[in-house]
Design a protein around this motif. Structure first.
Motif, short mmCIF file in Angstrom:
data_model
loop_
_atom_site.label_atom_id
_atom_site.label_comp_id
_atom_site.label_asym_id
_atom_site.label_seq_id
_atom_site.Cartn_x
_atom_site.Cartn_y
_atom_site.Cartn_z
N LEU A 114 39.68 45.43 45.33
CA LEU A 114 39.72 43.98 45.11
C LEU A 114 41.14 43.52 44.78
O LEU A 114 41.59 42.48 45.26
N PHE A 115 41.85 44.31 43.99
CA PHE A 115 43.21 43.90 43.62
C PHE A 115 44.16 43.99 44.81
O PHE A 115 45.06 43.16 44.94
N LEU A 116 44.00 44.99 45.65
CA LEU A 116 44.86 45.09 46.84
C LEU A 116 44.72 43.85 47.71
O LEU A 116 45.70 43.34 48.26
N TYR A 117 43.51 43.34 47.83
CA TYR A 117 43.32 42.07 48.55
C TYR A 117 44.07 40.94 47.85
O TYR A 117 44.85 40.20 48.47
N LEU A 118 43.85 40.81 46.55
CA LEU A 118 44.48 39.72 45.79
C LEU A 118 46.00 39.79 45.84
O LEU A 118 46.68 38.75 45.89
N SER A 119 46.55 40.99 45.85
CA SER A 119 48.00 41.15 45.79
C SER A 119 48.72 40.51 46.97
O SER A 119 49.91 40.20 46.89
N ASN A 120 48.00 40.30 48.06
CA ASN A 120 48.58 39.67 49.24
C ASN A 120 48.04 38.25 49.47
O ASN A 120 48.16 37.71 50.57
N GLY A 121 47.44 37.68 48.43
CA GLY A 121 47.01 36.29 48.53
C GLY A 121 45.64 36.09 49.15
O GLY A 121 45.28 34.96 49.49
#
Length: 468
Positions: A114-121
């Motif tokens: 989930l954070f990897l997705y968020l890290s790129n907006g």
């Protein structure tokens, strides 16, 4: 406290930089307090116009958008101020072909993904291989119990192995609709009569279906059946093969690669028109073909910077998977070039004359790291002839239309969910400016660049240690 527009700018250095000055505060979880992104260049995602303004966020939503010349704003208590001067603000991106691990919601692997997705907006994901565990995850994210993108999730796969009869089709579709899945995921191998029963039952119980096109169904029948979306441009290249070629549809290879030389591109407008007439969205996932299926050596892709966020065993599996697909007697780099040229023609014409395109990269997938792969996908859309604005629309307003959520997310407008990306440079000039955001906001929760980098380093260090 009453905050005027000039006051926002004056207090920024005193208040807005507190998080940067206090390194210990970066270790704390982001909070959903009132915020003001001040003096920022706001991109209207519908037309590409840019206006300067102050974006006021409260309770997870965009409360006000004030012109820089505005004298005063509404009362905001304890607002966190974020300096947007000289920066650009775009809506959060939707990854429309995402995958989530089939683990419980509090598993570290889920948190990392989930954070990897968020890290790129990426602030919205459409999970394309659903599991019953994802229903609880979706609910917890919606209630802000877990930090992650907004989730829409498919059912478990309906394919030639899981659904072998019309009776099974009726039972499974009805069950998945009652369970609360947002849509059905169709995979290859479905026989025509079973597919038709899935479609019939899905329409009766009012659940959309999306995904692959089985070879025994064919692209024309699939489009006329009313897919919500067809992903990977699946079935389209096969649909360009004239009947006179008398091919065996099951010998199509990787998404029609084996039929590359038989495809008649003059037939593209007919298929594009069918998507329009039947209101079928298309998710290209072109990065799947420019990375996994490309002649680029697996070892070269394995050295891409974002690979450090994946477990060593995953990376090893990706290397082997790519080699098994491309290092064979059947694979030819020149044919791949022709194959990709046809796909680019299809994508460009689907943008110009079809119902619409949705941004999706298929991640995690072979050399497609969650979040980072959407950057590769956006560049692939540039290579297909789309403008940066059209590409951003694929990941913002188009998904909002697809989900019938216009006004709720996908654009920067008052009342919408505060899903935002702050950028150093204008992405309308170069889509590569979407990389390395200065900060990401998801439902009003601000994640600074410092917090992003810190969390990414934690993930990288974890897998770096396991490689030693």
């Amino acid at each position: 406290m009453k905050i005027t527009a000039p006051f926002i700018l004056m207090v920024f250095l005193a208040v807005g930089m507190v998080a940067c000055q206090d390194k210990n505060s970066q270790k704390e979880a982001p909070t959903n307090t009132a915020k003001v992104i001040a003096d920022v260049n706001i991109i209207d995602i519908r037309n590409g116009r840019i206006t300067k303004g102050h974006v006021v966020v409260d309770s997870g939503r965009i409360k006000q958008i004030l012109p820089v010349s505005e004298d005063e704003a509404e009362v905001i208590q304890e607002a966190e101020l974020i300096n947007g001067k000289g920066k650009y603000l775009v809506p959060g991106i939707a990854e429309m072909h995402a995958h989530l691990p089939s683990v419980i919601w509090n598993d570290p692997q889920m948190e990392e993904t989930l954070f990897l997705y968020l890290s790129n907006g990426i602030t919205t994901i459409r999970g394309m291989l659903g599991h019953h565990l994802h229903l609880e995850l979706k609910e917890k994210v919606a209630k802000d119990e877990i930090l992650g993108p907004r989730i829409y999730t498919s059912s478990p796969s309906l394919n030639g192995n899981t659904v072998t009869s019309t009776e099974q089709a009726t039972e499974m579709v009805t069950s998945y609709q009652k369970d609360g899945f947002d849509f059905l995921k169709l995979h290859p191998g479905l026989r025509l009569h079973v597919f038709d029963q899935i479609v019939k039952t899905a329409k009766e119980v009012n659940i959309p279906f999306a995904g692959h096109v089985s070879t025994l169904v064919g692209i024309r029948h699939a489009l006329e059946s009313g897919y919500a979306s067809i992903d990977h441009v699946d079935g389209f290249l096969e649909g360009l093969v004239p009947e006179s070629a008398e091919v065996n549809p099951t010998e199509n290879g990787f998404f029609g690669y084996n039929f590359t030389e038989k495809a008649d591109t003059a037939m593209i407008p007919e298929l594009v028109n069918l998507t329009n007439e039947n209101h079928v969205w298309v998710v290209p996932t072109q990065s799947l073909f420019s990375r996994w299926f490309s002649p680029t050596p697996a070892e070269q892709l394995a050295t891409n910077p974002e690979m450090k966020y994946m477990a060593p065993e995953v990376l090893e599996n990706w290397i082997n998977s790519k080699k098994n697909l491309t290092e064979t007697d059947e694979y030819n780099a020149e044919q791949w070039e022709d194959f990709m040229a046809i796909r680019k023609m299809l994508i460009h014409q689907l943008q110009e004359n079809g119902h619409g395109l949705l941004l999706g990269s298929d991640a995690p997938q072979v050399f497609n790291v969650p979040g980072f792969s959407i950057q590769h996908e956006m560049q692939a859309m540039v290579d297909a002839g789309l403008s940066p604005l059209e590409i951003l629309q694929m990941g913002t307003i188009n998904p909002a239309k697809y989900f019938q959520e216009e006004g709720n997310f996908g654009e920067i407008t008052e009342g919408a969910s505060a899903d935002l990306i702050l950028l150093d440079k204008n992405p309308l000039e170069d889509i590569a400016n979407m990389r390395h955001p200065l900060g990401v906001m998801v439902k009003g929760i601000w994640i600074s660049r410092e917090q992003i980098d810190q969390k990414l380093k934690t993930i990288a260090d974890k897998y770096g240690e396991s490689k030693q």
